[in-house]
Design a protein around this motif. Sequence first.
Motif, PDB file in Angstrom:
ATOM      1  N   SER A  28       0.854  -1.175   0.000  1.00 50.66           N
ATOM      2  CA  SER A  28       0.000   0.000   0.000  1.00 50.66           C
ATOM      3  C   SER A  28       0.906   1.246   0.000  1.00 50.66           C
ATOM      4  N   SER A  29       0.333   2.392   0.343  1.00 45.32           N
ATOM      5  CA  SER A  29       1.097   3.620   0.112  1.00 45.32           C
ATOM      6  C   SER A  29       0.718   4.725   1.074  1.00 45.32           C
ATOM      7  N   ALA A  30       1.667   5.615   1.304  1.00 38.45           N
ATOM      8  CA  ALA A  30       1.393   6.846   2.068  1.00 38.45           C
ATOM      9  C   ALA A  30       0.391   7.716   1.325  1.00 38.45           C
ATOM     10  N   PRO A  84      -6.590   9.265  -7.635  1.00 41.48           N
ATOM     11  CA  PRO A  84      -7.072   7.891  -7.875  1.00 41.48           C
ATOM     12  C   PRO A  84      -6.042   6.816  -7.510  1.00 41.48           C
ATOM     13  N   TYR A  85      -4.747   7.128  -7.665  1.00 39.96           N
ATOM     14  CA  TYR A  85      -3.735   6.141  -7.279  1.00 39.96           C
ATOM     15  C   TYR A  85      -3.888   5.806  -5.797  1.00 39.96           C
ATOM     16  N   GLY A  86      -3.920   6.836  -4.954  1.00 42.46           N
ATOM     17  CA  GLY A  86      -4.069   6.622  -3.514  1.00 42.46           C
ATOM     18  C   GLY A  86      -5.379   5.934  -3.180  1.00 42.46           C
ATOM     19  N   ASN A 116      10.397  10.061  -9.547  1.00 40.95           N
ATOM     20  CA  ASN A 116      10.403  10.605  -8.190  1.00 40.95           C
ATOM     21  C   ASN A 116      11.645  11.466  -7.971  1.00 40.95           C
ATOM     22  N   LEU A 117      11.631  12.243  -6.901  1.00 39.56           N
ATOM     23  CA  LEU A 117      12.618  13.301  -6.727  1.00 39.56           C
ATOM     24  C   LEU A 117      14.058  12.881  -6.990  1.00 39.56           C
ATOM     25  N   ILE A 118      14.535  11.818  -6.333  1.00 38.24           N
ATOM     26  CA  ILE A 118      15.962  11.506  -6.402  1.00 38.24           C
ATOM     27  C   ILE A 118      16.374  11.057  -7.807  1.00 38.24           C
ATOM     28  N   ILE A 121      17.790  21.196 -11.536  1.00 35.27           N
ATOM     29  CA  ILE A 121      16.814  20.475 -10.708  1.00 35.27           C
ATOM     30  C   ILE A 121      15.764  21.498 -10.302  1.00 35.27           C
ATOM     31  N   GLN A 122      14.493  21.140 -10.449  1.00 33.05           N
ATOM     32  CA  GLN A 122      13.432  22.082 -10.058  1.00 33.05           C
ATOM     33  C   GLN A 122      12.969  21.779  -8.632  1.00 33.05           C
ATOM     34  N   VAL A 123      12.900  22.817  -7.827  1.00 33.43           N
ATOM     35  CA  VAL A 123      12.366  22.669  -6.467  1.00 33.43           C
ATOM     36  C   VAL A 123      10.943  23.214  -6.470  1.00 33.43           C
ATOM     37  N   PHE A 124       9.971  22.346  -6.228  1.00 29.32           N
ATOM     38  CA  PHE A 124       8.562  22.745  -6.340  1.00 29.32           C
ATOM     39  C   PHE A 124       8.121  23.501  -5.074  1.00 29.32           C
ATOM     40  N   GLY A 125       8.479  24.775  -5.029  1.00 33.50           N
ATOM     41  CA  GLY A 125       8.009  25.617  -3.921  1.00 33.50           C
ATOM     42  C   GLY A 125       9.035  25.760  -2.814  1.00 33.50           C
ATOM     43  N   SER A 135      10.977  24.308   1.815  1.00 30.26           N
ATOM     44  CA  SER A 135      10.702  23.295   0.770  1.00 30.26           C
ATOM     45  C   SER A 135       9.979  22.103   1.408  1.00 30.26           C
ATOM     46  N   CYS A 136       9.344  21.316   0.551  1.00 31.88           N
ATOM     47  CA  CYS A 136       8.518  20.202   1.035  1.00 31.88           C
ATOM     48  C   CYS A 136       9.330  19.150   1.789  1.00 31.88           C
ATOM     49  N   VAL A 137       8.704  18.558   2.768  1.00 34.02           N
ATOM     50  CA  VAL A 137       9.348  17.519   3.579  1.00 34.02           C
ATOM     51  C   VAL A 137       8.680  16.167   3.321  1.00 34.02           C
ATOM     52  N   ARG A 138       9.519  15.125   3.139  1.00 37.22           N
ATOM     53  CA  ARG A 138       9.019  13.760   2.941  1.00 37.22           C
ATOM     54  C   ARG A 138       9.874  12.781   3.738  1.00 37.22           C
ATOM     55  N   ASP A 139       9.400  11.550   3.845  1.00 41.81           N
ATOM     56  CA  ASP A 139      10.109  10.504   4.600  1.00 41.81           C
ATOM     57  C   ASP A 139      10.713   9.528   3.582  1.00 41.81           C
ATOM     58  N   ARG A 159       5.014  25.894  -6.547  1.00 43.21           N
ATOM     59  CA  ARG A 159       4.527  24.665  -5.915  1.00 43.21           C
ATOM     60  C   ARG A 159       3.904  23.741  -6.958  1.00 43.21           C
ATOM     61  N   ARG A 160       3.910  22.428  -6.684  1.00 39.92           N
ATOM     62  CA  ARG A 160       3.225  21.447  -7.545  1.00 39.92           C
ATOM     63  C   ARG A 160       1.849  21.214  -6.950  1.00 39.92           C
ATOM     64  N   PRO A 161       0.783  21.312  -7.769  1.00 44.64           N
ATOM     65  CA  PRO A 161      -0.568  21.093  -7.214  1.00 44.64           C
ATOM     66  C   PRO A 161      -0.673  19.711  -6.546  1.00 44.64           C
ATOM     67  N   GLY A 162      -1.335  19.677  -5.414  1.00 44.82           N
ATOM     68  CA  GLY A 162      -1.594  18.383  -4.757  1.00 44.82           C
ATOM     69  C   GLY A 162      -0.537  17.984  -3.757  1.00 44.82           C
ATOM     70  N   ASP A 163       0.563  18.716  -3.696  1.00 48.18           N
ATOM     71  CA  ASP A 163       1.617  18.363  -2.727  1.00 48.18           C
ATOM     72  C   ASP A 163       1.220  18.780  -1.312  1.00 48.18           C
ATOM     73  N   PRO A 164       1.358  17.910  -0.334  1.00 47.02           N
ATOM     74  CA  PRO A 164       1.277  18.364   1.052  1.00 47.02           C
ATOM     75  C   PRO A 164       2.625  18.961   1.448  1.00 47.02           C
TER      76      PRO A 164
END
Length: 320
Positions: free
Chosen positions: A118-120, A142-144, A188-190, A203-207, A216-220, A280-285
């Motif tokens: 499954s997924s975050a 829809p993916y989520g 994906n980012l990396i 490299i584009q930084v989305f916001g 900038s956005c934070v992820r795990d 920013r990229r739409p839909g990003d938390p």
Amino acid sequence: MKILVTGGAGYIGSHVIRQLIAAGHEPIALDDLSTGKIERLGDTPLVQMDLASADAANQVVEAIKKYSIEGVIHLAARKSVGESVDRPEYYYQQNINSVTNLLVAMRETKVMNMVFSSSAATYGSPDVDQVNEDYLARPINPYGETKLVGEWMMADAAKAWGLKVVSLRYFNVAGAGFDDLADTAVANLIPIAFNAIKNNQPIQVFGTDWPTSDGSCVRDYIHVLDLADAHIAALDYLNEDNREHSIFNVGTGKGSSVLAVIDTIHKVIGKDFAVDLVARRPGDPASLSADVSRINETLGWTAKQTLKDIVSSHYRATSN
Ligand code: WQD
């Protein structure tokens, strides 16, 4: 155990297969090779088929009988958020029909152990920075949604006929456990960042105006090898009796910002490259990381690899 790994020829699936072998299991891959690569499999047997096809349930029954399958790890899925927004019916057809066909075949053959990828993305855009598995899942694409519906289907099978199932909610998977198993999908980012550097593109930084420490956005970010090991731990957990459907976050429990990832890339490769700070990229938390206390306590699993390990392993695997 003889384990059927759907999506076994994929980036994550092939890591799961190698870790299964290292743990003494006997994996069999099931893959349609639409994105998977057969050269990742070595001597592992392959059942080449489309899990979403009309006759898939019967084909899976045949494969289960042929290889005396005792458990399934279901990774095969379409997983592009953007594509799912454009083609929701395709995502439902692919990701939900695959789960349906798999469960039909497992019930018929009494295969009672399932680990579900499954997924975050099931969390959508939560209003907290760190989520635990009790947080209300409200996917925003829809993916989520297909991953959350997959979890519901697994839980229904557990109630109806005793399927022992674990759903693993992946956070941001990256890195390479083996130099021949790099993530070659530039999605994906990396991988996107390294691809940009290779092509002398910025490299584009989305916001950089997000409510985070550096804007900038934070992820795990979780190393794919740690993720693969979580599947082995989940299988061992299922081997005990009376397992209800369990859901576990799979992450490090630590968030890293986009700018921190870029800084890590700079440290690893030791050369300058262009970075564009864009909208920013739409839909990003703004921030999304995993509370991993449940998997730590219940499965005894914890991530071992750092963000630097992730970045340097991807760099090494894609430099060859
Ligand atoms: C990561 C961060 C971007 C590209 C997705 C799925 C999720 C899971 C992981 C499967 C974000 C930023 C990205 C770029 C950037 N996949 N970024 N510039 O969106 O967190 O999650 O992959 O289960 O389900 O939704 O991953 O790698 O797209 O983005 O600034 O060129 O990097 O804004 O903050 P994401 P991602």
